[in-house]
Design an enzyme around this catalytic site. Structure first.
Site, mmCIF file in Angstrom:
data_model
loop_
_atom_site.group_PDB
_atom_site.id
_atom_site.type_symbol
_atom_site.label_atom_id
_atom_site.label_comp_id
_atom_site.label_asym_id
_atom_site.label_seq_id
_atom_site.Cartn_x
_atom_site.Cartn_y
_atom_site.Cartn_z
ATOM 1 C CB SER A 74 30.771 36.170 41.675
ATOM 2 O OG SER A 74 30.704 36.921 40.506
ATOM 3 C CG ASP B 149 32.135 40.548 39.549
ATOM 4 O OD1 ASP B 149 33.254 40.763 39.046
ATOM 5 O OD2 ASP B 149 31.585 39.437 39.489
ATOM 6 C CG ASP C 126 34.851 36.854 40.681
ATOM 7 O OD1 ASP C 126 34.020 37.733 40.351
ATOM 8 O OD2 ASP C 126 34.800 35.690 40.242
ATOM 9 C CG ASP D 133 33.781 36.829 37.012
ATOM 10 O OD1 ASP D 133 33.157 37.740 37.603
ATOM 11 O OD2 ASP D 133 33.430 35.633 37.054
#
Length: 451
Positions: free
Chosen positions: A101, A243, A245, A247
């Protein structure tokens, strides 16, 4: 690593903490637990972000999955919400995302999704963990051989399938909006520009050239400075930061001012209430949510339901109560009418849709909520100090004393991170100087506490 799963999957320094062996065991155990009801050859999809260790861990996961007879379908670099969406579209039994993340490049993680596209419950994760840590011999008994081992497939259309899905959730044209997109040199680099330009916006791109080592490096939703500058310098209407990834999403208005997750939730829930689409007039938030949001909610007739920190807990409350919006200050925002998990690009399209439909600037929309001053101090801790601050009388006495001094004008929240070796000290109040002093004094006590 101790317990394998934190608040957002398994995470640690790649290769040395989150080892190849651990990844293989997670793949094997997840395949067994998540597909035990399947009466067909199990199918598991795998996505990853752009960090250099992703390929290594992907190979280990595939080995584990295929060793117990399940098929592995490789998506390549995609956002985490793409895995959540594609697991259903591709009729898979489970999904895996390899990502840490917002963390820096040395970290990596493994997030698991059920066949319904939702992150796993604590109970299911505990079952997988128990198989790995306590019953490895039981897991080894189910190894396959010969023609029974799993196959490996590549899903070449995964990115475009996700892009088309996000675009179909938008019912307006973004023509006339100039948006700056900070892709954090992560997963958003493969799809953000295509989504927003496809919807008619003019895009200024920054941090969209991943090289395997620059993910989240002074960019993205944890480092907003470059986006703030780029928005002002390029005279953009709005900026969006994702960010690693993708999400999460945070925004910047036309003046370069931050619009955090709390303000985005306020903007969205107010608009949805006016449209009559806010389920039960409720927005689900966490204990870290700014006091200003609760003041906003009360003034606008919106119920703010609170959970502990972690988007999985926000989602659980949303499902339990039948609510359709919730999220965190960090930019994890769940729009349950369209997605089963936080989706940064979906969040961004929601903001631009509201700007288009209302004709308001980003700054005008964000003015619906006033933030209380908030200080957050992160204290690094070693593994032997995990869970200890609550048992240290000197620390707990200081927190109690400062809470009494703040009274009704503020609050203190101290918690261990579920994804990093940190204790987070957060204080809100009307006087910035006072809350800063209190936060650093508590942080110092935690840093120096004796076990």
């Amino acid at each position: 690593m101790g317990r394998l799963f934190g608040t957002d999957g398994a995470r640690g320094v790649a290769i040395t903490e989150l080892t190849c062996e651990t990844a293989m065991q997670i793949g094997r155990a997840a395949a067994l637990v998540l597909t035990k009801e399947a009466n067909h050859k199990a199918k598991i999809i795998i996505g990853k972000d752009t960090r250099i260790s992703g390929d290594i861990l992907e190979s280990a996961l595939i080995a584990g999955i295929c060793s117990v007879g399940a098929d592995a379908h490789i998506l390549g670099v995609v956002p985490t919400p793409a895995v959540a969406m594609l697991v259903k579209k591709y009729n898979a039994d489970a999904g895996v995302m390899i990502s840490a993340s917002h963390n820096s490049v040395e970290f990596n993680g493994i997030k698991l999704f059920s066949g319904s596209g939702f992150k796993l419950s604590d109970e299911i994760e505990n079952e997988i963990e128990e198989l790995i840590l306590d019953k490895p011999e039981e897991m080894n008994k189910q190894l396959c051989e010969g023609s029974e081992v799993g196959h490996i497939y590549c899903e070449k259309d995964a990115v475009w399938d996700y892009i088309r899905y996000v675009m179909k959730t938008v019912d307006v044209d973004f023509k006339g909006i100039k948006v700056c997109l900070d892709c954090a040199n992560g997963s958003a680099s493969v799809c953000a520009q295509r989504i927003f330009e496809g919807l008619g916006a003019k895009c200024v791109m920054i941090n969209d050239k991943p090289d395997g080592t620059n993910i989240n490096e002074n960019c993205g939703s944890t480092h907003m400075e470059s986006l703030k500058r780029a928005v002002v310098e390029n005279k953009c209407n709005v900026g969006l930061a994702f960010d690693g990834d993708a999400d999460r999403c945070l925004a910047v208005d036309e003046n370069g001012e931050l619009i955090d997750g709390d303000k985005l939730l306020a903007v969205f829930s107010k608009f949805m209430k006016a449209e009559g689409t806010l389920a039960s007039n409720t927005c689900v938030v966490t204990v870290m949510t700014n006091l200003g949001f609760f003041k906003f909610a009360k003034a606008n007739g919106i119920v703010a339901t609170t959970t502990k920190v972690g988007d999985r807990y926000v989602l659980e409350e949303m499902q339990a109560g039948g609510y359709n919006i919730g999220g965190e200050q960090s930019g994890h925002i769940i729009l349950l009418d369209h997605a089963n998990t936080g989706d940064g690009e979906l969040t961004g399209t929601k903001l631009l849709s509201i700007m288009t439909k209302t004709g308001k600037k980003a700054s005008e929309l964000a003015a619906c909520m006033e933030c209380y001053p908030q200080i957050l101090v992160n204290v690094k801790i070693t593994s032997d100090k995990k869970g200890m601050w609550e048992k240290c009388k000197e620390v707990t006495d200081a927190i109690k004393m400062y809470e009494e001094k703040l009274g009704d004008e503020g609050r203190i929240l101290v918690r261990e991170s579920g994804t990093e070796p940190l204790v987070r000290v957060m204080i809100e109040g009307k006087r910035t100087g006072i809350i800063t002093e209190y936060a650093y004094k508590i942080a110092e006590l935690i840093e120096n506490m004796q076990i």
